[in-house]
Motif scaffolding. Structure first.
Motif, PDB file in Angstrom:
ATOM      1  N   ASP A   9      -2.028   6.552  -4.082  1.00  0.00           N
ATOM      2  CA  ASP A   9      -2.872   5.637  -4.854  1.00  0.00           C
ATOM      3  C   ASP A   9      -2.508   4.179  -4.584  1.00  0.00           C
ATOM      4  O   ASP A   9      -3.386   3.316  -4.512  1.00  0.00           O
ATOM      5  CB  ASP A   9      -2.760   5.930  -6.350  1.00  0.00           C
ATOM      6  N   LEU A  10      -1.221   3.897  -4.424  1.00  0.00           N
ATOM      7  CA  LEU A  10      -0.774   2.537  -4.138  1.00  0.00           C
ATOM      8  C   LEU A  10      -1.349   2.049  -2.817  1.00  0.00           C
ATOM      9  O   LEU A  10      -1.874   0.944  -2.718  1.00  0.00           O
ATOM     10  CB  LEU A  10       0.752   2.476  -4.096  1.00  0.00           C
ATOM     11  N   VAL A  11      -1.288   2.891  -1.805  1.00  0.00           N
ATOM     12  CA  VAL A  11      -1.772   2.502  -0.478  1.00  0.00           C
ATOM     13  C   VAL A  11      -3.285   2.362  -0.456  1.00  0.00           C
ATOM     14  O   VAL A  11      -3.817   1.396   0.087  1.00  0.00           O
ATOM     15  CB  VAL A  11      -1.290   3.513   0.587  1.00  0.00           C
ATOM     16  N   THR A  12      -3.983   3.282  -1.075  1.00  0.00           N
ATOM     17  CA  THR A  12      -5.449   3.228  -1.018  1.00  0.00           C
ATOM     18  C   THR A  12      -6.041   2.245  -2.012  1.00  0.00           C
ATOM     19  O   THR A  12      -7.132   1.735  -1.795  1.00  0.00           O
ATOM     20  CB  THR A  12      -6.065   4.623  -1.270  1.00  0.00           C
ATOM     21  N   GLY A  13      -5.313   1.937  -3.087  1.00  0.00           N
ATOM     22  CA  GLY A  13      -5.874   1.091  -4.128  1.00  0.00           C
ATOM     23  C   GLY A  13      -5.388  -0.340  -4.156  1.00  0.00           C
ATOM     24  O   GLY A  13      -5.794  -1.107  -5.014  1.00  0.00           O
ATOM     25  N   THR A  14      -4.532  -0.728  -3.220  1.00  0.00           N
ATOM     26  CA  THR A  14      -3.983  -2.081  -3.228  1.00  0.00           C
ATOM     27  C   THR A  14      -4.282  -2.767  -1.904  1.00  0.00           C
ATOM     28  O   THR A  14      -3.867  -2.279  -0.847  1.00  0.00           O
ATOM     29  CB  THR A  14      -2.456  -2.048  -3.470  1.00  0.00           C
ATOM     30  N   ALA A  15      -4.981  -3.870  -1.965  1.00  0.00           N
ATOM     31  CA  ALA A  15      -5.333  -4.604  -0.746  1.00  0.00           C
ATOM     32  C   ALA A  15      -4.078  -5.073  -0.021  1.00  0.00           C
ATOM     33  O   ALA A  15      -3.143  -5.581  -0.637  1.00  0.00           O
ATOM     34  CB  ALA A  15      -6.200  -5.805  -1.095  1.00  0.00           C
ATOM     35  N   GLY A  16      -4.034  -4.865   1.270  1.00  0.00           N
ATOM     36  CA  GLY A  16      -2.922  -5.323   2.092  1.00  0.00           C
ATOM     37  C   GLY A  16      -1.784  -4.332   2.233  1.00  0.00           C
ATOM     38  O   GLY A  16      -0.927  -4.507   3.088  1.00  0.00           O
ATOM     39  N   VAL A  17      -1.758  -3.288   1.413  1.00  0.00           N
ATOM     40  CA  VAL A  17      -0.697  -2.288   1.516  1.00  0.00           C
ATOM     41  C   VAL A  17      -1.143  -1.228   2.513  1.00  0.00           C
ATOM     42  O   VAL A  17      -2.208  -0.637   2.381  1.00  0.00           O
ATOM     43  CB  VAL A  17      -0.392  -1.639   0.144  1.00  0.00           C
ATOM     44  N   VAL A  18      -0.319  -1.001   3.533  1.00  0.00           N
ATOM     45  CA  VAL A  18      -0.673  -0.021   4.560  1.00  0.00           C
ATOM     46  C   VAL A  18       0.186   1.232   4.489  1.00  0.00           C
ATOM     47  O   VAL A  18      -0.182   2.275   5.040  1.00  0.00           O
ATOM     48  CB  VAL A  18      -0.601  -0.635   5.975  1.00  0.00           C
ATOM     49  N   ALA A  19       1.353   1.158   3.845  1.00  0.00           N
ATOM     50  CA  ALA A  19       2.232   2.315   3.732  1.00  0.00           C
ATOM     51  C   ALA A  19       3.192   2.090   2.571  1.00  0.00           C
ATOM     52  O   ALA A  19       3.425   0.959   2.153  1.00  0.00           O
ATOM     53  CB  ALA A  19       3.020   2.519   5.019  1.00  0.00           C
ATOM     54  N   ALA A  20       3.747   3.188   2.052  1.00  0.00           N
ATOM     55  CA  ALA A  20       4.708   3.089   0.958  1.00  0.00           C
ATOM     56  C   ALA A  20       5.778   4.161   1.126  1.00  0.00           C
ATOM     57  O   ALA A  20       5.492   5.276   1.572  1.00  0.00           O
ATOM     58  CB  ALA A  20       4.004   3.257  -0.381  1.00  0.00           C
ATOM     59  N   ILE A  21       6.998   3.801   0.771  1.00  0.00           N
ATOM     60  CA  ILE A  21       8.124   4.728   0.816  1.00  0.00           C
ATOM     61  C   ILE A  21       8.876   4.609  -0.498  1.00  0.00           C
ATOM     62  O   ILE A  21       9.175   3.501  -0.946  1.00  0.00           O
ATOM     63  CB  ILE A  21       9.084   4.404   1.985  1.00  0.00           C
ATOM     64  N   HIS A  22       9.180   5.737  -1.109  1.00  0.00           N
ATOM     65  CA  HIS A  22       9.989   5.771  -2.328  1.00  0.00           C
ATOM     66  C   HIS A  22      11.417   6.095  -1.904  1.00  0.00           C
ATOM     67  O   HIS A  22      11.673   7.144  -1.314  1.00  0.00           O
ATOM     68  CB  HIS A  22       9.435   6.832  -3.270  1.00  0.00           C
TER      69      HIS A  22
END
Length: 71
Positions: A9-22
């Motif tokens: 959701d973070l990647v698809t719903g936030t402009a400019g975010v292309v990837a996320a790692i926890h």
């Protein structure tokens, strides 16, 4: 690798975010967004763990020099 929904959701719903790692404080990968391979996730987890350690160490030094218990 486990991919929690909030990373997607973070990647698809936030402009400019292309990837996320926890990442855990110890540098373990707890989850990734789609499209990140294991070696890339491990690399960034190690970078984040090193930055976390450097940040904690430098705040200890600053607190010691100033006499402040919480710099």
């Amino acid at each position: 690798m486990f991919r929690p929904q909030f990373l997607n959701d973070l990647v698809t719903g936030t402009a400019g975010v292309v990837a996320a790692i926890h990442v855990s404080p110890e540098g373990l990968v707890l989850g990734t967004s789609p499209g990140i391979d294991t070696s890339e996730a491990d690399h960034w987890a190690a970078v984040m763990a090193a930055l976390n350690a450097a940040s904690r160490h430098s705040s200890d030094i600053i607190g010691h020099r100033t006499g402040d218990s919480s710099p």
